[in-house]
Design a protein around this motif. Sequence first.
Motif, short mmCIF file in Angstrom:
data_model
loop_
_atom_site.label_atom_id
_atom_site.label_comp_id
_atom_site.label_asym_id
_atom_site.label_seq_id
_atom_site.Cartn_x
_atom_site.Cartn_y
_atom_site.Cartn_z
N TRP A 127 2.16 8.86 5.55
CA TRP A 127 0.83 8.50 5.95
C TRP A 127 0.79 7.09 6.50
O TRP A 127 0.17 6.93 7.61
N GLU A 128 1.31 6.23 5.97
CA GLU A 128 1.38 4.61 6.31
C GLU A 128 1.92 4.64 7.89
O GLU A 128 1.55 3.86 8.75
N ASP A 129 3.12 5.46 7.87
CA ASP A 129 3.81 5.65 9.17
C ASP A 129 2.79 6.03 10.28
O ASP A 129 2.78 5.52 11.43
N LEU A 130 2.33 7.20 9.91
CA LEU A 130 1.49 7.86 11.03
C LEU A 130 0.15 6.83 11.30
O LEU A 130 -0.11 7.00 12.31
N GLU A 131 -0.37 6.15 10.16
CA GLU A 131 -1.47 5.25 10.64
C GLU A 131 -1.04 4.13 11.41
O GLU A 131 -1.87 3.63 12.26
N MET A 132 0.10 3.68 11.10
CA MET A 132 0.57 2.71 11.88
C MET A 132 0.84 3.32 13.23
O MET A 132 0.49 2.39 14.41
N ASP A 133 1.32 4.46 13.56
CA ASP A 133 1.52 4.99 14.98
C ASP A 133 0.16 5.16 15.46
O ASP A 133 -0.04 4.78 16.81
N ARG A 134 -0.88 5.42 14.95
CA ARG A 134 -2.12 5.80 15.36
C ARG A 134 -2.87 4.52 15.74
O ARG A 134 -3.60 4.63 16.87
N ILE A 135 -2.44 3.31 15.00
CA ILE A 135 -3.30 2.14 15.30
C ILE A 135 -2.50 1.53 16.59
O ILE A 135 -3.07 0.86 17.44
N GLN A 136 -1.29 1.60 16.71
CA GLN A 136 -0.41 1.09 17.98
C GLN A 136 -0.69 1.87 19.29
O GLN A 136 -0.58 1.40 20.19
N SER A 137 -0.97 3.54 18.97
CA SER A 137 -1.36 4.20 20.18
C SER A 137 -2.53 5.11 19.88
O SER A 137 -2.60 6.16 19.66
N PRO A 138 -3.81 4.32 20.23
CA PRO A 138 -4.98 5.14 19.83
C PRO A 138 -5.36 6.04 21.12
O PRO A 138 -6.16 5.77 21.98
N ASN A 139 -4.74 7.24 20.95
CA ASN A 139 -5.12 7.97 22.15
C ASN A 139 -5.48 9.47 21.52
O ASN A 139 -5.37 9.64 20.50
N THR A 140 -5.92 10.45 22.58
CA THR A 140 -6.38 11.59 21.85
C THR A 140 -5.41 12.44 21.64
O THR A 140 -5.45 13.70 20.99
N ASN A 141 -4.05 12.20 22.10
CA ASN A 141 -2.89 13.02 21.72
C ASN A 141 -2.29 12.89 20.42
O ASN A 141 -1.34 13.56 20.00
N GLY A 142 -2.94 11.94 19.60
CA GLY A 142 -2.25 11.74 18.31
C GLY A 142 -2.39 12.85 17.46
O GLY A 142 -3.14 13.73 17.49
N VAL A 143 -1.52 12.66 16.35
CA VAL A 143 -1.59 13.85 15.25
C VAL A 143 -2.76 13.91 14.54
O VAL A 143 -3.59 15.09 14.20
N LEU A 144 -3.45 12.62 14.25
CA LEU A 144 -4.67 12.79 13.47
C LEU A 144 -6.00 13.26 14.47
O LEU A 144 -6.97 13.56 13.82
N GLN A 145 -5.86 13.30 15.52
CA GLN A 145 -6.87 13.85 16.54
C GLN A 145 -7.10 15.37 16.64
O GLN A 145 -7.77 15.70 17.39
N CYS A 146 -5.95 15.98 16.31
CA CYS A 146 -6.04 17.34 16.67
C CYS A 146 -7.05 18.04 15.59
O CYS A 146 -7.20 17.46 14.30
N PRO A 147 -7.35 19.23 16.04
CA PRO A 147 -8.52 19.87 15.24
C PRO A 147 -7.99 20.32 14.01
O PRO A 147 -6.56 20.21 13.77
N VAL A 148 -8.77 20.91 13.05
CA VAL A 148 -8.28 21.39 11.90
C VAL A 148 -7.19 22.38 11.98
O VAL A 148 -6.18 22.64 11.09
N GLU A 149 -7.58 23.36 12.85
CA GLU A 149 -6.31 24.39 13.16
C GLU A 149 -5.18 24.11 13.53
O GLU A 149 -4.12 24.82 13.61
#
Length: 237
Positions: free
Chosen positions: A44-66
């Motif tokens: 989770w920390e690695d994903l957070e760091m990736d999201r902070i470094q590349s804040p775009n709509t194609n990130g893993v955390l920006q995907c919908p629930v499904e």
Amino acid sequence: MEAWKSHVRAALIHRDCLQKDPFSGLFTKVSRLEEMLSLHMGVWEDLEMDRIQSPNTNGVLQCPVEEKNPLKLYLQLKEEEHVRKKLTQKVSDLTSDLYLKEAELQYCHSQVSRYRTEAVLLARGACCLKDELSEYEYKLECRSKQLATLQSEQRKLREELVLVRQEKEELLERWLEEKREEAERINKHNAALEKWNSYAGRLNRRLYSGPRRQTRPTTNSRVIQRDSADEPSTKQD
């Protein structure tokens, strides 16, 4: 131990068993869950760091629930990597243990060969000692037979020595008896000779003290003196 102490000890052991049995496997499970939790937190920390470094709509955390399956797959991948690392570490540990065991086995084989050689040498030495022992036993048996023969000869010689001593004592007693008898005979002879000498002296004195007118008594006195002189000699013979 007293009866009440043994009873209390048995009760405490039973209580510990009842309290520990339900929680026997929980410590292992808790340790594994803590390990998985730390792994997930790291992911989770690695994903957070990736999201902070590349804040775009194609990130893993920006995907919908499904569309959150890739996160689950990523976590599984991380878990498998972690498990693989653990297995690799375990394999390396087992390999090192195997090498150590092989080294110990080789050392044991060398020790076994050395002990086998020593056992062979000791067996040969034991055979030699057995042969020497049998030879010494044979010599001892011969010496014991010789000793028995010498003892029997010594016994016979002692018996002969006793007989010879007895004969010597008997001969000595006989010789002393003969010497005693000879001494008594000589004493008797000397006493008789003294008597005859005293008797002859008295006769001579009587003859010489008689009247000198007669001429024949001189011859008679000579005859008497000769007879008195010959009388002891015949007595001695």
